[in-house]
Design a protein around this motif. Structure first.
Motif, PDB file in Angstrom:
ATOM      1  N   ALA A 184     -15.819  -8.009   0.992  1.00 33.24           N
ATOM      2  CA  ALA A 184     -16.412  -7.739  -0.292  1.00 33.24           C
ATOM      3  C   ALA A 184     -17.010  -6.437  -0.498  1.00 33.24           C
ATOM      4  CB  ALA A 184     -17.355  -8.658  -0.573  1.00 33.24           C
ATOM      5  N   VAL A 185     -16.800  -5.575  -1.367  1.00 32.54           N
ATOM      6  CA  VAL A 185     -17.315  -4.252  -1.156  1.00 32.54           C
ATOM      7  C   VAL A 185     -17.977  -3.707  -2.832  1.00 32.54           C
ATOM      8  CG1 VAL A 185     -16.696  -1.807  -1.071  1.00 32.54           C
ATOM      9  CG2 VAL A 185     -15.532  -3.477   0.269  1.00 32.54           C
ATOM     10  N   VAL A 186     -19.115  -3.138  -2.642  1.00 31.15           N
ATOM     11  CA  VAL A 186     -20.029  -2.739  -3.680  1.00 31.15           C
ATOM     12  C   VAL A 186     -19.775  -1.067  -3.876  1.00 31.15           C
ATOM     13  CG1 VAL A 186     -22.061  -2.966  -5.044  1.00 31.15           C
ATOM     14  CG2 VAL A 186     -21.507  -4.617  -3.335  1.00 31.15           C
ATOM     15  N   SER A 187     -20.998  -0.511  -3.342  1.00 29.51           N
ATOM     16  CA  SER A 187     -20.575   0.977  -3.482  1.00 29.51           C
ATOM     17  C   SER A 187     -19.563   1.780  -2.834  1.00 29.51           C
ATOM     18  CB  SER A 187     -21.803   1.722  -2.952  1.00 29.51           C
ATOM     19  OG  SER A 187     -22.070   1.253  -1.649  1.00 29.51           O
ATOM     20  N   GLY A 188     -18.893   1.062  -2.080  1.00 26.36           N
ATOM     21  CA  GLY A 188     -17.669   1.699  -1.458  1.00 26.36           C
ATOM     22  C   GLY A 188     -16.440   1.737  -2.129  1.00 26.36           C
ATOM     23  N   ILE A 189     -16.629   0.982  -3.428  1.00 24.06           N
ATOM     24  CA  ILE A 189     -15.681   1.098  -4.768  1.00 24.06           C
ATOM     25  C   ILE A 189     -16.160   1.805  -5.812  1.00 24.06           C
ATOM     26  CG2 ILE A 189     -14.238  -0.509  -6.265  1.00 24.06           C
ATOM     27  CD1 ILE A 189     -13.657  -2.413  -3.893  1.00 24.06           C
ATOM     28  N   PHE A 190     -17.376   1.189  -6.106  1.00 26.45           N
ATOM     29  CA  PHE A 190     -17.922   1.410  -7.506  1.00 26.45           C
ATOM     30  C   PHE A 190     -19.038   2.753  -7.332  1.00 26.45           C
ATOM     31  CE2 PHE A 190     -16.804  -2.861  -8.245  1.00 26.45           C
ATOM     32  CZ  PHE A 190     -16.033  -2.964  -9.370  1.00 26.45           C
ATOM     33  N   GLY A 191     -19.182   3.176  -6.100  1.00 21.73           N
ATOM     34  CA  GLY A 191     -19.955   4.445  -5.818  1.00 21.73           C
ATOM     35  C   GLY A 191     -18.932   5.446  -5.570  1.00 21.73           C
ATOM     36  N   GLU A 192     -17.736   5.406  -5.612  1.00 26.07           N
ATOM     37  CA  GLU A 192     -16.539   6.490  -5.377  1.00 26.07           C
ATOM     38  C   GLU A 192     -16.377   7.374  -6.493  1.00 26.07           C
ATOM     39  OE1 GLU A 192     -14.825   7.279  -2.451  1.00 26.07           O
ATOM     40  OE2 GLU A 192     -16.379   5.932  -1.566  1.00 26.07           O
ATOM     41  N   GLU A 193     -16.288   8.568  -6.474  1.00 24.32           N
ATOM     42  CA  GLU A 193     -15.918   9.385  -7.539  1.00 24.32           C
ATOM     43  C   GLU A 193     -14.370   9.049  -8.180  1.00 24.32           C
ATOM     44  OE1 GLU A 193     -17.295  12.053  -9.259  1.00 24.32           O
ATOM     45  OE2 GLU A 193     -19.119  12.326  -8.052  1.00 24.32           O
ATOM     46  N   ASP A 194     -13.771   8.682  -7.062  1.00 27.55           N
ATOM     47  CA  ASP A 194     -12.322   8.028  -7.420  1.00 27.55           C
ATOM     48  C   ASP A 194     -12.259   6.715  -7.134  1.00 27.55           C
ATOM     49  OD1 ASP A 194      -9.632   7.493  -7.878  1.00 27.55           O
ATOM     50  OD2 ASP A 194      -8.824   8.792  -6.234  1.00 27.55           O
ATOM     51  N   ILE A 195     -12.405   5.852  -7.963  1.00 26.87           N
ATOM     52  CA  ILE A 195     -12.573   4.311  -7.809  1.00 26.87           C
ATOM     53  C   ILE A 195     -11.285   3.765  -7.320  1.00 26.87           C
ATOM     54  CG2 ILE A 195     -13.042   2.223  -8.966  1.00 26.87           C
ATOM     55  CD1 ILE A 195     -15.156   3.492 -10.640  1.00 26.87           C
ATOM     56  N   GLU A 196     -10.185   4.196  -8.078  1.00 26.96           N
ATOM     57  CA  GLU A 196      -8.973   3.732  -7.800  1.00 26.96           C
ATOM     58  C   GLU A 196      -8.510   3.925  -6.342  1.00 26.96           C
ATOM     59  OE1 GLU A 196      -4.406   3.891  -9.695  1.00 26.96           O
ATOM     60  OE2 GLU A 196      -6.035   4.423 -10.888  1.00 26.96           O
ATOM     61  N   GLY A 197      -8.698   5.187  -6.092  1.00 21.37           N
ATOM     62  CA  GLY A 197      -8.336   5.800  -4.593  1.00 21.37           C
ATOM     63  C   GLY A 197      -9.149   5.100  -3.669  1.00 21.37           C
ATOM     64  N   GLY A 198     -10.331   4.953  -3.877  1.00 18.11           N
ATOM     65  CA  GLY A 198     -11.373   4.457  -2.712  1.00 18.11           C
ATOM     66  C   GLY A 198     -10.794   2.967  -2.547  1.00 18.11           C
ATOM     67  N   ALA A 199     -10.381   2.126  -3.538  1.00 15.87           N
ATOM     68  CA  ALA A 199      -9.833   1.027  -3.446  1.00 15.87           C
ATOM     69  C   ALA A 199      -8.631   1.069  -2.534  1.00 15.87           C
ATOM     70  CB  ALA A 199      -9.429   0.316  -4.653  1.00 15.87           C
ATOM     71  N   ARG A 200      -7.898   1.924  -2.800  1.00 15.64           N
ATOM     72  CA  ARG A 200      -6.447   2.009  -2.020  1.00 15.64           C
ATOM     73  C   ARG A 200      -6.811   2.519  -0.352  1.00 15.64           C
ATOM     74  NH1 ARG A 200      -3.927   4.765  -6.373  1.00 15.64           N
ATOM     75  NH2 ARG A 200      -2.444   3.368  -7.310  1.00 15.64           N
ATOM     76  N   GLU A 201      -7.804   3.364  -0.400  1.00 12.83           N
ATOM     77  CA  GLU A 201      -8.213   3.697   0.988  1.00 12.83           C
ATOM     78  C   GLU A 201      -8.700   2.714   1.792  1.00 12.83           C
ATOM     79  OE1 GLU A 201      -8.207   6.723   2.942  1.00 12.83           O
ATOM     80  OE2 GLU A 201      -6.856   7.279   1.113  1.00 12.83           O
ATOM     81  N   LEU A 202      -9.600   1.760   1.208  1.00 15.28           N
ATOM     82  CA  LEU A 202     -10.030   0.370   1.542  1.00 15.28           C
ATOM     83  C   LEU A 202      -8.933  -0.585   2.200  1.00 15.28           C
ATOM     84  CD1 LEU A 202     -13.073  -0.020  -0.483  1.00 15.28           C
ATOM     85  CD2 LEU A 202     -13.234  -0.314   1.791  1.00 15.28           C
ATOM     86  N   LEU A 203      -7.905  -0.464   1.251  1.00 10.36           N
ATOM     87  CA  LEU A 203      -6.720  -1.552   1.496  1.00 10.36           C
ATOM     88  C   LEU A 203      -6.086  -0.925   2.807  1.00 10.36           C
ATOM     89  CD1 LEU A 203      -5.158  -2.664  -1.454  1.00 10.36           C
ATOM     90  CD2 LEU A 203      -6.142  -4.063   0.178  1.00 10.36           C
ATOM     91  N   LYS A 204      -6.006   0.507   3.208  1.00 10.58           N
ATOM     92  CA  LYS A 204      -5.314   0.895   4.167  1.00 10.58           C
ATOM     93  C   LYS A 204      -5.944   0.523   5.265  1.00 10.58           C
ATOM     94  CE  LYS A 204      -3.228   5.102   1.975  1.00 10.58           C
ATOM     95  NZ  LYS A 204      -3.735   6.492   1.843  1.00 10.58           N
ATOM     96  N   GLY A 205      -7.425   0.759   5.408  1.00  4.50           N
ATOM     97  CA  GLY A 205      -8.090   0.704   6.413  1.00  4.50           C
ATOM     98  C   GLY A 205      -8.120  -0.820   7.047  1.00  4.50           C
ATOM     99  N   LEU A 206      -7.773  -1.757   6.200  1.00  7.15           N
ATOM    100  CA  LEU A 206      -7.690  -3.289   6.488  1.00  7.15           C
ATOM    101  C   LEU A 206      -6.364  -3.817   6.948  1.00  7.15           C
ATOM    102  CD1 LEU A 206      -8.721  -4.980   3.290  1.00  7.15           C
ATOM    103  CD2 LEU A 206      -9.903  -5.406   5.582  1.00  7.15           C
TER     104      LEU A 206
END
Length: 206
Positions: A184-206
């Motif tokens: 569950a992520v807050v600023s790691g998604i919504f605090g990113e300049e690129d929200i869509e890209g930020g979500a993709r990066e998180l998925l890659k890390g998982l």
């Protein structure tokens, strides 16, 4: 509930949005980036504004068939016909929540110890949220949780567990091997300049 829906769980915070973007637009970008579930968690809004925001965000979630959850407020979840609610240890008991929302809704519960986790499972929780695994920028009173505690919680219950607290694209890989269903992520998604890209990066890390 579908465990896969918990893989990348976005928790909203309008306060960390950049570039004047609205929350419904931010949520849509997050879902396009791979978010599988959305929780509305806005502490600074009055009830009427919250209802309006909830309905708009729910509409976006419905468009992409992503579960929409409300934080803490069981009655707001009922009023807006959300898919469920997430409650803390000081909020309503899961079986009481069920009486209000009905048996088909999702009920998540915060659990910071093995005992809390097992009690929540017995009371009918569908999933648990455990943390703060890396501290927290959005909850000032959040207590740090070790990976050992997180793993002991995940292995003590049969319902899925989501890790929360300071998770971002740079540290998410550290959670591998803890048997969590997702993050569950807050600023790691919504605090990113690129929200869509930020979500993709998180998925890659998982």
């Amino acid at each position: 509930m579908n465990k896969e829906a918990l893989k990348l769980y976005a928790v909203t915070d309008r306060g960390c949005l950049k570039n004047g973007i609205s929350l419904p637009v931010a949520v849509e970008l997050a879902i396009k980036g791979g978010v599988t579930m959305v929780q509305l968690r806005e502490k600074e809004m009055d009830h009427d504004s919250l209802v309006k925001e909830a309905l708009e965000v729910k509409e976006v979630c419905r468009k992409y068939n992503v579960p929409f959850i409300v934080n803490d407020d069981v009655y707001l979840a009922k009023e807006t016909d959300a898919d469920g609610v997430h409650v803390g240890q000081d909020d309503m008991n899961p079986d009481e929540v069920r009486k209000i929302l009905g048996k088909d809704k999702i009920v998540g519960v915060t659990a910071k110890t093995v005992e809390q986790a097992q009690l929540a499972e017995k009371a009918g929780a569908d999933y648990l949220g455990s943390g703060a695994v890396f501290g927290s920028t959005t909850k000032k009173d959040a207590r740090y949780m070790t990976m050992e505690t997180l793993e002991s919680i995940t292995t003590s219950v049969s319902i899925p567990v989501v890790a929360i607290g300071g998770i971002n694209k740079n540290n998410v890989h550290e959670l591998r091997g803890t048997h969590i269903a997702g993050v569950a992520v807050v600023s790691g998604i919504f605090g990113e300049e690129d929200i869509e890209g930020g979500a993709r990066e998180l998925l890659k890390g998982l």
